[in-house]
Every structure is written in C-alpha cells, then in structure tokens.
Design a protein around this motif. Structure first.
Motif, PDB file in Angstrom:
ATOM      1  N   ALA A 126      46.301  30.143  38.195  1.00 52.51           N
ATOM      2  CA  ALA A 126      44.855  30.269  38.033  1.00 52.51           C
ATOM      3  C   ALA A 126      44.188  30.645  39.342  1.00 52.51           C
ATOM      4  CB  ALA A 126      44.277  28.961  37.492  1.00 52.51           C
ATOM      5  N   TRP A 127      44.666  30.089  40.448  1.00 50.63           N
ATOM      6  CA  TRP A 127      44.098  30.410  41.763  1.00 50.63           C
ATOM      7  C   TRP A 127      44.321  31.875  42.104  1.00 50.63           C
ATOM      8  CZ3 TRP A 127      46.106  31.982  46.522  1.00 50.63           C
ATOM      9  CH2 TRP A 127      45.250  31.846  47.619  1.00 50.63           C
ATOM     10  N   CYS A 128      45.541  32.376  41.911  1.00 47.18           N
ATOM     11  CA  CYS A 128      45.839  33.780  42.204  1.00 47.18           C
ATOM     12  C   CYS A 128      45.014  34.702  41.313  1.00 47.18           C
ATOM     13  CB  CYS A 128      47.327  34.052  42.000  1.00 47.18           C
ATOM     14  SG  CYS A 128      48.417  33.191  43.162  1.00 47.18           S
ATOM     15  N   ALA A 129      44.891  34.348  40.033  1.00 53.58           N
ATOM     16  CA  ALA A 129      44.107  35.174  39.117  1.00 53.58           C
ATOM     17  C   ALA A 129      42.628  35.168  39.493  1.00 53.58           C
ATOM     18  CB  ALA A 129      44.289  34.675  37.686  1.00 53.58           C
TER      19      ALA A 129
ATOM     20  N   VAL B  57      41.381  34.831  42.544  1.00 51.36           N
ATOM     21  CA  VAL B  57      41.238  35.692  43.728  1.00 51.36           C
ATOM     22  C   VAL B  57      41.254  37.163  43.313  1.00 51.36           C
ATOM     23  CG1 VAL B  57      42.318  36.405  45.888  1.00 51.36           C
ATOM     24  CG2 VAL B  57      42.207  33.989  45.308  1.00 51.36           C
ATOM     25  N   ALA B  58      42.152  37.526  42.392  1.00 50.42           N
ATOM     26  CA  ALA B  58      42.213  38.908  41.906  1.00 50.42           C
ATOM     27  C   ALA B  58      40.927  39.285  41.172  1.00 50.42           C
ATOM     28  CB  ALA B  58      43.424  39.083  40.999  1.00 50.42           C
ATOM     29  N   ALA B  59      40.388  38.364  40.370  1.00 46.11           N
ATOM     30  CA  ALA B  59      39.146  38.641  39.651  1.00 46.11           C
ATOM     31  C   ALA B  59      37.984  38.837  40.625  1.00 46.11           C
ATOM     32  CB  ALA B  59      38.841  37.504  38.685  1.00 46.11           C
ATOM     33  N   ALA B  60      37.947  38.041  41.684  1.00 41.68           N
ATOM     34  CA  ALA B  60      36.899  38.205  42.689  1.00 41.68           C
ATOM     35  C   ALA B  60      37.006  39.565  43.371  1.00 41.68           C
ATOM     36  CB  ALA B  60      36.991  37.077  43.722  1.00 41.68           C
ATOM     37  N   ALA B  61      38.251  40.008  43.636  1.00 38.37           N
ATOM     38  CA  ALA B  61      38.451  41.316  44.263  1.00 38.37           C
ATOM     39  C   ALA B  61      37.998  42.444  43.339  1.00 38.37           C
ATOM     40  CB  ALA B  61      39.915  41.493  44.640  1.00 38.37           C
ATOM     41  N   LEU B  62      38.273  42.311  42.041  1.00 37.93           N
ATOM     42  CA  LEU B  62      37.847  43.334  41.086  1.00 37.93           C
ATOM     43  C   LEU B  62      36.327  43.401  40.969  1.00 37.93           C
ATOM     44  CD1 LEU B  62      40.408  42.963  38.158  1.00 37.93           C
ATOM     45  CD2 LEU B  62      40.141  44.920  39.693  1.00 37.93           C
TER      46      LEU B  62
ATOM     47  N   PHE C  38      37.333  51.473  45.623  1.00 35.85           N
ATOM     48  CA  PHE C  38      38.256  51.307  44.499  1.00 35.85           C
ATOM     49  C   PHE C  38      39.683  51.068  45.002  1.00 35.85           C
ATOM     50  CE2 PHE C  38      40.984  52.684  41.050  1.00 35.85           C
ATOM     51  CZ  PHE C  38      40.388  52.103  39.942  1.00 35.85           C
ATOM     52  N   GLY C  39      40.087  51.821  46.018  1.00 39.21           N
ATOM     53  CA  GLY C  39      41.423  51.622  46.586  1.00 39.21           C
ATOM     54  C   GLY C  39      41.594  50.250  47.198  1.00 39.21           C
ATOM     55  N   ALA C  40      40.545  49.751  47.860  1.00 39.98           N
ATOM     56  CA  ALA C  40      40.623  48.412  48.446  1.00 39.98           C
ATOM     57  C   ALA C  40      40.752  47.343  47.376  1.00 39.98           C
ATOM     58  CB  ALA C  40      39.381  48.158  49.301  1.00 39.98           C
ATOM     59  N   ARG C  41      40.026  47.510  46.265  1.00 40.63           N
ATOM     60  CA  ARG C  41      40.164  46.567  45.163  1.00 40.63           C
ATOM     61  C   ARG C  41      41.583  46.545  44.623  1.00 40.63           C
ATOM     62  NH1 ARG C  41      34.853  48.342  41.676  1.00 40.63           N
ATOM     63  NH2 ARG C  41      33.258  47.165  42.827  1.00 40.63           N
ATOM     64  N   LEU C  42      42.148  47.735  44.413  1.00 40.65           N
ATOM     65  CA  LEU C  42      43.517  47.822  43.909  1.00 40.65           C
ATOM     66  C   LEU C  42      44.492  47.164  44.868  1.00 40.65           C
ATOM     67  CD1 LEU C  42      45.502  48.991  41.808  1.00 40.65           C
ATOM     68  CD2 LEU C  42      45.570  51.080  43.186  1.00 40.65           C
ATOM     69  N   LEU C  43      44.295  47.376  46.155  1.00 37.30           N
ATOM     70  CA  LEU C  43      45.166  46.785  47.159  1.00 37.30           C
ATOM     71  C   LEU C  43      45.092  45.262  47.135  1.00 37.30           C
ATOM     72  CD1 LEU C  43      47.017  47.198  49.643  1.00 37.30           C
ATOM     73  CD2 LEU C  43      44.959  47.350  51.039  1.00 37.30           C
TER      74      LEU C  43
ATOM     75  N   ALA D  86      48.023  42.538  46.114  1.00 38.88           N
ATOM     76  CA  ALA D  86      48.436  41.492  47.048  1.00 38.88           C
ATOM     77  C   ALA D  86      48.297  40.104  46.431  1.00 38.88           C
ATOM     78  CB  ALA D  86      47.606  41.587  48.331  1.00 38.88           C
ATOM     79  N   ALA D  87      47.218  39.886  45.670  1.00 39.69           N
ATOM     80  CA  ALA D  87      47.027  38.583  45.028  1.00 39.69           C
ATOM     81  C   ALA D  87      48.149  38.292  44.033  1.00 39.69           C
ATOM     82  CB  ALA D  87      45.668  38.536  44.336  1.00 39.69           C
ATOM     83  N   PHE D  88      48.524  39.292  43.245  1.00 39.35           N
ATOM     84  CA  PHE D  88      49.599  39.068  42.278  1.00 39.35           C
ATOM     85  C   PHE D  88      50.975  39.077  42.933  1.00 39.35           C
ATOM     86  CE2 PHE D  88      46.268  40.082  39.180  1.00 39.35           C
ATOM     87  CZ  PHE D  88      46.489  39.053  38.285  1.00 39.35           C
ATOM     88  N   ALA D  89      51.080  39.650  44.135  1.00 41.96           N
ATOM     89  CA  ALA D  89      52.320  39.498  44.890  1.00 41.96           C
ATOM     90  C   ALA D  89      52.498  38.043  45.322  1.00 41.96           C
ATOM     91  CB  ALA D  89      52.308  40.422  46.111  1.00 41.96           C
ATOM     92  N   ILE D  90      51.408  37.403  45.731  1.00 42.51           N
ATOM     93  CA  ILE D  90      51.473  35.971  46.030  1.00 42.51           C
ATOM     94  C   ILE D  90      51.870  35.192  44.792  1.00 42.51           C
ATOM     95  CG2 ILE D  90      50.132  33.959  46.779  1.00 42.51           C
ATOM     96  CD1 ILE D  90      48.414  35.806  48.442  1.00 42.51           C
ATOM     97  N   PHE D  91      51.294  35.562  43.654  1.00 42.34           N
ATOM     98  CA  PHE D  91      51.639  34.916  42.386  1.00 42.34           C
ATOM     99  C   PHE D  91      53.143  35.035  42.105  1.00 42.34           C
ATOM    100  CE2 PHE D  91      52.405  35.384  37.835  1.00 42.34           C
ATOM    101  CZ  PHE D  91      51.873  34.210  37.338  1.00 42.34           C
TER     102      PHE D  91
END
Length: 292
Positions: free
Chosen positions: A20-23, A25-30, A112-117, A121-126
């Motif tokens: 949930a934490w990783c997701a 962080v990814a949602a915040a980045a999106l 957009f590229g920064a968001r994808l990056l 990275a967040a899901f790599a931590i996951f």
C-alpha cells in the motif's frame, strides 16, 4: 531483480502495508504536476530505497528508465504543436507539416517522463522489498487455487533459469563447442521446456497426494497481530493518498504547460513536497525490531 529479506522497516512490515505504501507513492507521482513536487517525490523514492537497503537494485531500474524519460520528452516536443514559446522552427517536415519546437511541449514531455520514472522506481521498491509469499497469502480468501498456482509459478522461474544456465554451460563444454547461433539456443530452449513439463507433472502428483483440490479449504487469517511497522506504513499510505486527493481537488500546487507555463506558486509546491517527504519517510525512521 528479486526479493531478498533485509533488515529494514519496509521488509519488516507485512505485504499489505508495504505494498500500500509503494502504491501510494506511485499514485502521488502520477498525480503530481509541479516540478518541485516531483523532485520531492524523487527524494522520497531514493531515500526510501536507501532506507530499505535496496538502493542498488532500484538504481539499476532508474538508470534503465532515464533514457526512456528523455526520449518521451523529446518525442513530445517533436509531435505536439501547442505552446507559445517557440525554441526552434524546423520548417516543413513531411509528412508532419510545419514543425515548431516549443518550450511548453518540452516541459510537458519532461513532466510525463519524470512521472513514468518515479512510478517505475516505486514499483521497483515494491518488487525487491515486499515479500511475494506474504503478498500471495492475501489471495487465499479470494481463491486458494489461484494463490497456489501463482506461488508455484514464481518459485519455478528461478529454478528454470538455473536449469537453462547449467544446460548451456554443459553444451559449451562439449568437444565441438556445442554449436553456436539459433540452433544451439533452440536446443537449450527445448531442454528447458521439457524439464519444465517434467517438473510440472511431479508438482501436480505431489499436490494430488497431499489432497490439494480434493475439497474446498477454509483459509482464515494468519493470526499474527499487526506490528508498529505495519501500522506505520499503512497509516503513511492512507495519509499520502489523502494528500494526493486533497491537493488535486483543491488545485493546490498546480502546474500547467499550455498555452504558456503557469503555476499556483512555489510556496504551495514546497509545502506539499515537504508534507510528502515527511509522511512517506517517517515509517522508515523507526528501525527497532526490524529483524524477525
């Protein structure tokens, strides 16, 4: 890149909380728009990877994704005609017509590229910090058989990879060198595929002997109480999602690119960035009892 147990708060937390934490962080980045907020989330990802002891693994993913982020920014600048700040006029380029490179298109592509990056990275931590076995156990109440199949598939992948390496090494040790090119690779592939089928039959027979599939099984909870790490990461995820939703609804720290660059202000972006950093990294500060 695979999961390895390490002494870190994220590894000590159960899969539901860590995932949930990783997701979150990814949602915040999106959702983030302002470059300063994206920079704050980049700091969260880097500090989170370092705090979980997976900085090297996540760094490899980041290094692999950076060129793609740059390509996205460049392609967006080439194909998007919006924006009033023209950086260069390339003239008539068939079949695209008049091509003008604008600052706004470049910034939007970089955003957009920064968001994808950051999401990668967040899901790599996951991937490397959340226990896959614990994650699959969450599926027991929904489908015992699906969880079992997924567990076996995940466990057999490294076994088959090791088989392929040994078969390829044996092939190369032959007196004639074992051949080279497509034919040699197909021979290794056939051997690995045959071994996979044999292993599948053995696993199926073992599960049948043990009674799997003969009757519906009840699956209750694990009985393990939630630890302070579980609660900390889950609470952090909830607050991160709340910050993301509230900032989007209120238009806080907004940033627009077309037709000109405009933002709601640096102060709002700094405040939101500090809030993200504080909330996301707070669970990683508690390193008591991280070995279990």
């Amino acid at each position: 890149m695979r999961y390895r147990r390490r002494a870190s708060p994220l590894h000590a937390a159960r899969a539901a909380a860590g995932g949930a934490w990783c997701a979150a962080v990814a949602a915040a980045a999106l959702s983030a728009e302002h470059p300063l907020v994206l920079a704050a989330l980049a700091l969260v990802v880097l500090a989170g990877a370092a705090g979980a002891g997976v900085g090297r693994e996540v760094g490899k993913i980041v290094a692999w994704m950076v060129p793609w982020a740059l390509v996205i920014a460049f392609v967006n600048m080439l194909v998007v005609r919006d924006g009033l700040t023209v950086l260069a006029r390339l003239g008539e380029v068939p079949p695209f017509g008049q091509v003008d490179l604008t600052l706004e298109a470049l910034v939007y592509g970089g955003q957009f590229g920064a968001r994808l990056l950051l999401v990668a990275a967040a899901f790599a931590i996951f991937t490397v910090a959340v226990d896959p076995d614990d994650l699959l156990r969450l599926m027991r109440r929904a489908s015992v058989r699906s969880a079992l199949a997924a567990t076996l598939a995940v466990r057999l992948v490294p076994v088959l990879a090791a088989d392929a390496a040994r078969i390829d090494e044996a092939r190369r040790c032959r007196a004639d060198g074992g051949g080279d090119g497509t034919a040699a690779r197909l021979a290794v592939l056939r051997a690995v595929a045959g071994g996979a089928l044999d292993r599948a039959l053995d696993v199926a027979a073992t599960l049948e002997v043990r009674g799997y599939g003969s009757a519906r099984r009840r699956s209750g909870g694990s009985g393990v109480p939630w630890s302070r790490h579980d609660l900390a990461f889950l609470g952090s995820a909830v607050v991160l999602v709340a910050l993301t939703v509230a900032s989007r609804v209120a238009g806080f720290a907004s940033f627009g690119t077309y037709p000109e660059l405009h933002s709601s202000g640096v102060v709002e972006a700094v405040v939101l960035g500090i809030a993200y950093i504080s909330v996301a990294l707070l669970p990683l500060a508690d390193r008591r009892g991280i070995v279990r």
